[in-house]
Design a protein around this motif. Structure first.
Motif, PDB file in Angstrom:
ATOM      1  N   SER A   1       0.835  -1.199   0.000  1.00 14.23           N
ATOM      2  CA  SER A   1       0.000   0.000   0.000  1.00 14.23           C
ATOM      3  C   SER A   1       0.868   1.247   0.000  1.00 14.23           C
ATOM      4  O   SER A   1       2.050   1.213   0.368  1.00 14.23           O
ATOM      5  CB  SER A   1      -0.916   0.022   1.235  1.00 14.23           C
ATOM      6  N   THR A   2       0.274   2.336  -0.453  1.00 15.29           N
ATOM      7  CA  THR A   2       0.895   3.660  -0.347  1.00 15.29           C
ATOM      8  C   THR A   2      -0.149   4.628   0.188  1.00 15.29           C
ATOM      9  O   THR A   2      -1.352   4.449  -0.014  1.00 15.29           O
ATOM     10  CB  THR A   2       1.396   4.161  -1.712  1.00 15.29           C
ATOM     11  N   ALA A   3       0.327   5.647   0.871  1.00 12.24           N
ATOM     12  CA  ALA A   3      -0.574   6.660   1.430  1.00 12.24           C
ATOM     13  C   ALA A   3       0.165   7.977   1.516  1.00 12.24           C
ATOM     14  O   ALA A   3       1.400   8.025   1.540  1.00 12.24           O
ATOM     15  CB  ALA A   3      -1.069   6.229   2.814  1.00 12.24           C
ATOM     16  N   PHE A   4      -0.608   9.057   1.533  1.00 11.95           N
ATOM     17  CA  PHE A   4      -0.008  10.379   1.720  1.00 11.95           C
ATOM     18  C   PHE A   4      -0.317  10.819   3.147  1.00 11.95           C
ATOM     19  O   PHE A   4      -1.481  10.889   3.550  1.00 11.95           O
ATOM     20  CB  PHE A   4      -0.577  11.379   0.715  1.00 11.95           C
ATOM     21  N   HIS A   5       0.730  11.096   3.884  1.00 12.93           N
ATOM     22  CA  HIS A   5       0.585  11.382   5.307  1.00 12.93           C
ATOM     23  C   HIS A   5       0.845  12.867   5.570  1.00 12.93           C
ATOM     24  O   HIS A   5       1.900  13.399   5.230  1.00 12.93           O
ATOM     25  CB  HIS A   5       1.563  10.536   6.113  1.00 12.93           C
TER      26      HIS A   5
ATOM     27  N   PRO B   1       4.733  16.875   5.177  1.00 11.82           N
ATOM     28  CA  PRO B   1       3.985  15.760   4.579  1.00 11.82           C
ATOM     29  C   PRO B   1       4.928  14.811   3.832  1.00 11.82           C
ATOM     30  O   PRO B   1       6.012  15.195   3.395  1.00 11.82           O
ATOM     31  CB  PRO B   1       3.024  16.467   3.621  1.00 11.82           C
ATOM     32  N   TYR B   2       4.480  13.577   3.660  1.00 12.74           N
ATOM     33  CA  TYR B   2       5.308  12.607   2.953  1.00 12.74           C
ATOM     34  C   TYR B   2       4.445  11.480   2.420  1.00 12.74           C
ATOM     35  O   TYR B   2       3.304  11.261   2.839  1.00 12.74           O
ATOM     36  CB  TYR B   2       6.400  12.053   3.868  1.00 12.74           C
ATOM     37  N   ILE B   3       5.016  10.752   1.481  1.00 14.14           N
ATOM     38  CA  ILE B   3       4.394   9.531   0.960  1.00 14.14           C
ATOM     39  C   ILE B   3       4.939   8.374   1.776  1.00 14.14           C
ATOM     40  O   ILE B   3       6.151   8.268   1.997  1.00 14.14           O
ATOM     41  CB  ILE B   3       4.735   9.340  -0.531  1.00 14.14           C
ATOM     42  N   GLU B   4       4.053   7.517   2.249  1.00 15.90           N
ATOM     43  CA  GLU B   4       4.521   6.342   2.968  1.00 15.90           C
ATOM     44  C   GLU B   4       4.170   5.079   2.177  1.00 15.90           C
ATOM     45  O   GLU B   4       3.154   5.017   1.496  1.00 15.90           O
ATOM     46  CB  GLU B   4       3.942   6.264   4.381  1.00 15.90           C
ATOM     47  N   MET B   5       5.051   4.097   2.279  1.00 13.68           N
ATOM     48  CA  MET B   5       4.901   2.873   1.498  1.00 13.68           C
ATOM     49  C   MET B   5       5.157   1.665   2.377  1.00 13.68           C
ATOM     50  O   MET B   5       6.173   1.594   3.082  1.00 13.68           O
ATOM     51  CB  MET B   5       5.882   2.888   0.310  1.00 13.68           C
TER      52      MET B   5
END
Length: 516
Positions: free
Chosen positions: A248-252, A263-267
């Motif tokens: 999964s990926t999400a924007f945090h 903010p960052y993208i988490e994977m």
């Protein structure tokens, strides 16, 4: 803006193909922290080189639809003895000795970890079944028995012209719109046979174009060059993760009480304990992570920097032999009583089949055969790999791949150097299509000031030696766009005109002291 979290990166690059590997190396050389990941258990993506047992397993995966860049695999599934000593490239190529990739190899320092071998020869298959060697030097031209003296002088005039800056020379004035063969005939009165040699050996093209290529070619194990590009990122703190699918990926967006201030993208990866965090994400369409949380920007390529490709698929064959092929006694001028010798055995050799040169072969496109052996560190002793590549346009692309390539393989296997000998019988053969990804336009409907997800354009087949240089050019274009976002996200001062060098100047190596 600095971040001390070990799992926080400036960029996550998904996929370890040649384009992605060059890009990751360049970002790392520019002092950006990179995580380089690939769901495949091997390094190299679609340009990987596999051992023979890995290649058999890969073929089974293609048949099951697990590698969308390839299809219609058929052939042997037997694992050969010493299978781990083979290096079978999925998209074999050569590197022109002048061009973007060789420049990158030197500028990045990667060249010192690499090995190269000059291409031994380029030859042309004639409709009468003979093979004509392409002279590789001025001396070889004048020693050739297949070229008349006046033809040699005309050919040298052309090569002298083509090796210099010819744009404003009178030889080309008024002939700019001519096709390459028309130009050679009208400006230099060269014969059809010589024109074929120049067009398909020096230009290495599946159709005629006006690119004059007079530089020698280098034969690498392409995956070794891809692997070599992993060294600069590793030295600069990059993280490599292979064989872990993306879950999964999400924007945090951090809350006010979190220590993380941006903010960052988490994977999240399968069976991997840490969550990767990144300012930007870079992938191809094929490797686009599931549920990508930010609007992707598909990087566009300038049309004037890349050859237009009309190829819909590339038909490919990989055959493994236990007997060397030889062009000895195939030329009409060869001595029929002279036995073949070891030097006649083919290794690191290219053979071009022009259109309509072979019964049952393509009438419109040229087939290319590349032969590798022990000297190129690709096989065990007394084994050879024969690669066959045929770019296709419809309706050929809907045909059976083995039926398309069987005439080329059979013709190559008859080149034993012994006129009465039976054709060589392969130990193993595999046939498959390489599918070309169409350009579907930008994924974003409007320009983005600071994109966080970049989609790398596909590395399409245009001509046989163009693949490595195209990868280097694509990587540089994506690099500059990613750098602009990273500078903005990190708050680094820059001007519109200021650009980071794709390959920063190398730091001088310390010399060993002679303390006595």
């Amino acid at each position: 803006m600095a971040n001390d979290d070990e799992n926080f990166f400036d960029a996550i690059v998904v996929g370890t193909g040649l384009t992605e590997s060059i890009l990751a190396a360049a970002l790392s050389k520019a002092k950006y922290k990179v995580a380089h990941i690939d769901p495949n258990p091997y390094y190299g993506g679609n340009e990987a080189s596999l051992s023979q047992d890995e290649f058999v397993k890969w073929g089974e995966q293609v048949s099951n639809g697990l590698h969308p860049a390839f299809s219609s695999h058929s052939g042997d599934s037997q694992v050969l003895p010493y299978s781990r000593q083979y290096s079978i490239c999925l998209r074999p190529s050569i590197i022109p000795s002048l061009g973007p990739l060789i420049t990158g190899l030197i500028a990045s320092g990667v060249a010192k970890y690499s090995g190269f071998k000059l291409l031994n020869s380029v030859s042309i298959y004639a409709p009468d079944g003979t093979v004509k060697s392409v002279p590789g030097s001025k001396d070889a031209i004048f020693k050739s028995k297949d070229i008349s003296l006046i033809e040699k002088r005309r050919l040298m005039r052309f090569l002298t012209f083509a090796s210099g800056d010819f744009e404003d020379k009178p030889e080309i004035q008024g002939k700019e719109e001519q096709s390459f063969p028309e130009y050679l005939k009208s400006a230099y009165q060269l014969s059809d046979a010589t024109v074929v040699v120049i067009a398909y050996a020096l230009a290495h093209c599946h159709r005629f174009h006006t690119s004059f290529i007079a530089a020698p070619a280098l034969l690498p194990a392409l995956s070794r060059e891809i692997w070599s590009f992993s060294i600069p990122p590793a030295v600069n703190g990059a993280v490599y993760v292979l064989g872990r699918p993306i879950l999964s990926t999400a924007f945090h967006t951090p809350t006010s009480d979190e220590a993380q201030s941006e903010p960052y993208i988490e994977m999240k990866l399968d069976d991997f304990p840490e969550v990767l965090k990144s300012r930007v994400l870079i992938s191809s369409k094929v490797n686009k992570p599931p549920g990508t949380p930010v609007l992707p920007l598909e990087v566009s390529l300038p049309t004037d920097a890349f050859q237009t490709s009309f190829v819909s698929k590339v038909a490919r064959c990989v055959a493994i032999l236990d007997k060397a092929l030889s062009f000895h006694n195939t030329e009409t001028t060869a001595d029929p009583d002279s036995p073949p010798s070891a030097k006649d055995s083919l290794d690191s050799t290219v053979l071009i089949f022009p259109p309509a040169s072979l019964p049952g072969g393509s009438q419109t496109n040229a087939g290319t055969v590349l032969i590798n052996g022990e000297a190129s560190l690709s096989t065990p002793k007394q084994r050879w790999i024969v690669y066959i590549m045929l770019p296709l346009t419809s309706p050929e692309s809907e045909s059976n791949v083995e039926a398309l390539l069987r005439p080329y393989l059979d013709a190559a296997l008859r080149l034993t150097g012994e006129p009465e000998a039976a054709p060589v019988q392969p130990l193993s053969t595999s046939f498959f299509f390489e599918n070309q990804t169409p350009d579907q336009g930008s994924s974003s409907s409007a320009p983005q000031d600071t994109p966080r997800h970049f989609l790398i354009p596909p590395l399409a087949y245009s001509t046989f030696p163009e693949l490595p240089d195209s990868a280097a050019k694509i990587a540089e274009i994506v690099f500059h766009q990613a750098i602009r976002s990273l500078r903005a996200l990190k708050g680094e001062a820059s001007t519109e005109e200021e650009e980071v060098d794709f390959w920063p100047p190398m730091e001088p190596e310390e010399e060993d002291s002679d303390d006595e």
